[in-house]
Enzyme design. Structure first.
Site, PDB file in Angstrom:
ATOM      1  CB  SER A 135      -0.888  -0.035   1.264  1.00  0.00           C
ATOM      2  OG  SER A 135      -1.554   1.200   1.430  1.00  0.00           O
ATOM      3  CE  LYS A 161      -4.781   0.380   0.624  1.00  0.00           C
ATOM      4  NZ  LYS A 161      -5.461  -0.313   1.744  1.00  0.00           N
ATOM      5  CE  LYS A 163      -3.755   4.086   2.382  1.00  0.00           C
ATOM      6  NZ  LYS A 163      -4.973   3.601   3.066  1.00  0.00           N
ATOM      7  CG  ASP A 188      -7.786   2.751   1.101  1.00  0.00           C
ATOM      8  OD1 ASP A 188      -8.918   3.251   1.230  1.00  0.00           O
ATOM      9  OD2 ASP A 188      -7.154   2.221   2.036  1.00  0.00           O
ATOM     10  CD  GLU A 213      -8.979  -0.365   1.194  1.00  0.00           C
ATOM     11  OE1 GLU A 213      -8.111  -0.709   0.360  1.00  0.00           O
ATOM     12  OE2 GLU A 213      -8.802  -0.407   2.421  1.00  0.00           O
ATOM     13  CG  ASP A 238     -10.384  -0.317   5.631  1.00  0.00           C
ATOM     14  OD1 ASP A 238     -10.667  -0.755   6.753  1.00  0.00           O
ATOM     15  OD2 ASP A 238      -9.246   0.174   5.389  1.00  0.00           O
ATOM     16  CE  LYS A 262      -7.172  -1.914   7.218  1.00  0.00           C
ATOM     17  NZ  LYS A 262      -7.186  -0.432   7.234  1.00  0.00           N
ATOM     18  N   GLY A 290      -4.198  -3.916   6.286  1.00  0.00           N
ATOM     19  CA  GLY A 290      -3.076  -3.726   7.203  1.00  0.00           C
ATOM     20  C   GLY A 290      -3.174  -2.398   7.915  1.00  0.00           C
TER      21      GLY A 290
HETATM   22  O1  OSB Z   1      -6.890   2.198   4.998  1.00  0.00           O
HETATM   23  O2  OSB Z   1      -5.901   0.381   4.624  1.00  0.00           O
HETATM   24  C1  OSB Z   1      -5.920   1.474   5.184  1.00  0.00           C
HETATM   25  C2  OSB Z   1      -2.639   2.044   7.067  1.00  0.00           C
HETATM   26  C3  OSB Z   1      -3.117   2.636   8.214  1.00  0.00           C
HETATM   27  C4  OSB Z   1      -4.449   2.884   8.338  1.00  0.00           C
HETATM   28  C5  OSB Z   1      -5.346   2.525   7.322  1.00  0.00           C
HETATM   29  C6  OSB Z   1      -4.879   1.898   6.172  1.00  0.00           C
HETATM   30  C7  OSB Z   1      -3.502   1.679   6.036  1.00  0.00           C
HETATM   31  C8  OSB Z   1      -2.890   1.090   4.854  1.00  0.00           C
HETATM   32  C9  OSB Z   1      -1.524   0.436   5.025  1.00  0.00           C
HETATM   33  O3  OSB Z   1      -3.356   1.162   3.745  1.00  0.00           O
HETATM   34  C10 OSB Z   1      -1.582  -1.037   4.945  1.00  0.00           C
HETATM   35  C11 OSB Z   1      -0.304  -1.672   5.446  1.00  0.00           C
HETATM   36  O4  OSB Z   1       0.609  -1.834   4.656  1.00  0.00           O
HETATM   37  O5  OSB Z   1      -0.238  -2.014   6.655  1.00  0.00           O
HETATM   38 MG    MG Z   2      -8.229   1.129   3.728  1.00  0.00          MG
END
Ligand code: OSB
Ligand code: MG
Length: 370
Positions: A135, A161, A163, A188, A213, A238, A262, A290
């Site tokens: 990500s 992924k 952001k 995301d 996402e 999520d 999660k 994650g």
């Molecule tokens: O929205 O998935 C998310 C990290 C912190 C809080 C929310 C998110 C994330 C990530 C990172 O996208 C995922 C990872 O590599 O741990």
């Molecule tokens: Mg997310």
């Protein structure tokens, strides 16, 4: 399992590179390490609440309060049979899933150590290695982003992924798609859009994304339903998915077609497995999200993602994507086929580097029965 003590350690660990989402940029990651001692064994859990309430309302501060003042008294000195028993004991505490999940993880670790079984075995996981991706946070420019994606691809990651946020969406994602036409790619938004502003995302529908996402607010299943009707690309929720019940409602409403699971967000591994089971029954793909976990939470994510319904690669990258120094002696590495091995030793299958914990600790309390 008679609970003799519960230790909370507030950690702050520097990230290898800063991580920026629609809700802000961080240079280091806070978490609370939960240590439970019981009958000569020690179980570890990670509470993934962050320093700021940007992703969710919980923070390290609220989790500390709920853990110390409500969850600890419900289990200290008590004989807690298993994670299901724990869930009954904290059922009266509304909300605060990340606080609960941190303790539940430590109980799973203890249970596994007592029975000599790995968490994967306890949860019914089948795979010995799981597909993973990375990500990537918001970068300075589309050019930098394409460069960063290229670096992770060179390391062997097979799914990326990105952001996104308003103003940093179609341009960024198109640039990556142009540079890597066959890449498994998803985005995301961390709830940065409304139904009105999400109209700007329509061109994403032609970029062959695996999923989009959480475009809209976490408490907004209905507008996700409306938005899903406008996209061929599956929406994935999520933040909105807080329980198996909400998962069912989201699916019945067609608010999304893929679920990000999660454990922290849903109150623990038991609820995460329940969501997995429900989605599997309905043929809905899930994947493991994650929260920039330490080695403790990463071990838990790997065990969870070994369940058969995890059909898409998880946001579970190698340790070196996050931390130069971790709190576990074990570090997770990427296999050439973009997988990471699931730990096999009892419980979470990791051991704690006490010196690292001490190094990163901002505060610690040891709670014992009155
Ligand atoms: O929205 O998935 C998310 C990290 C912190 C809080 C929310 C998110 C994330 C990530 C990172 O996208 C995922 C990872 O590599 O741990
Ligand atoms: Mg997310």
């Amino acid at each position: 399992m008679k609970i003799t003590s519960l230790t909370l350690t507030h950690l702050r660990m520097p990230l290898v590179s800063h991580f920026e989402t629609s809700f802000g940029r961080i240079y280091d990651r806070d978490s609370i390490l939960v240590t439970i001692r019981s009958e000569g064994l020690t179980g570890y859990g990670e509470c993934v609440a962050d320093r700021d309430p940007g992703y969710a309302y919980e923070t390290s501060g609220t989790a500390w309060h709920i853990l110390k003042d409500f969850i600890a008294p419900a289990i200290l000195g008590q004989d807690v049979a298993d994670p299901a028993d724990f869930r009954r004991r904290v059922h009266h505490i509304k909300g605060h899933p990340m606080a609960k999940a941190g303790v539940e993880m430590a109980l799973w670790d203890l249970l596994g150590k007592r029975q000599g079984k790995s968490l994967r075995e306890l949860l019914g996981g089948q795979r010995h290695k799981v597909d993973v991706g990375v990500s990537i946070g918001l970068q300075e420019s589309p050019e930098t982003l394409v460069g960063t994606v290229g670096e992770y691809l060179a390391q062997g990651y097979g799914r990326i992924k990105l952001k996104i946020k308003p103003g940093r969406d179609v341009g960024d994602v198109s640039a990556v798609r142009r540079a890597f036409p066959d890449l498994k790619l998803q985005v995301d938004a961390n709830s940065a859009y409304t139904l009105a502003t999400a109209a700007a995302l329509q061109p994403l529908d032609d970029l062959n994304l695996l999923l989009i996402e959480q475009p809209l607010a976490e408490d907004d299943l209905w507008d996700h339903h409306t938005l899903q009707k406008q996209f061929r690309t599956p929406l994935c929720l999520d933040e909105s998915i807080i329980s198996a019940r909400h998962t069912r409602q989201a699916l019945e409403m067609d608010a999304c077609r893929i679920i990000n699971i999660k454990a922290g967000r849903v109150g623990g591994l038991s609820e995460a497995v329940a969501i997995h089971d429900l989605c599997r029954e309905r043929g809905v793909p899930v994947w493991c999200g994650g929260m920039l976990e330490t080695g403790v939470g990463r071990a838990s994510n790997l065990a969870l993602a070994s369940l058969p319904g995890f059909a898409l690669p998880g946001d579970i990258s190698a340790s070196d994507r996050y931390y130069e120094q971790d709190i576990t002696n074990e570090r997770f590495t990427l296999n050439p086929d973009s997988t990471i091995d699931v730990p096999t030793a009892p419980g979470l299958g990791v051991t704690i580097d006490a010196a690292a914990v001490e190094h990163f600790a901002l505060a610690e309390i040891v709670l014992k029965p009155e």
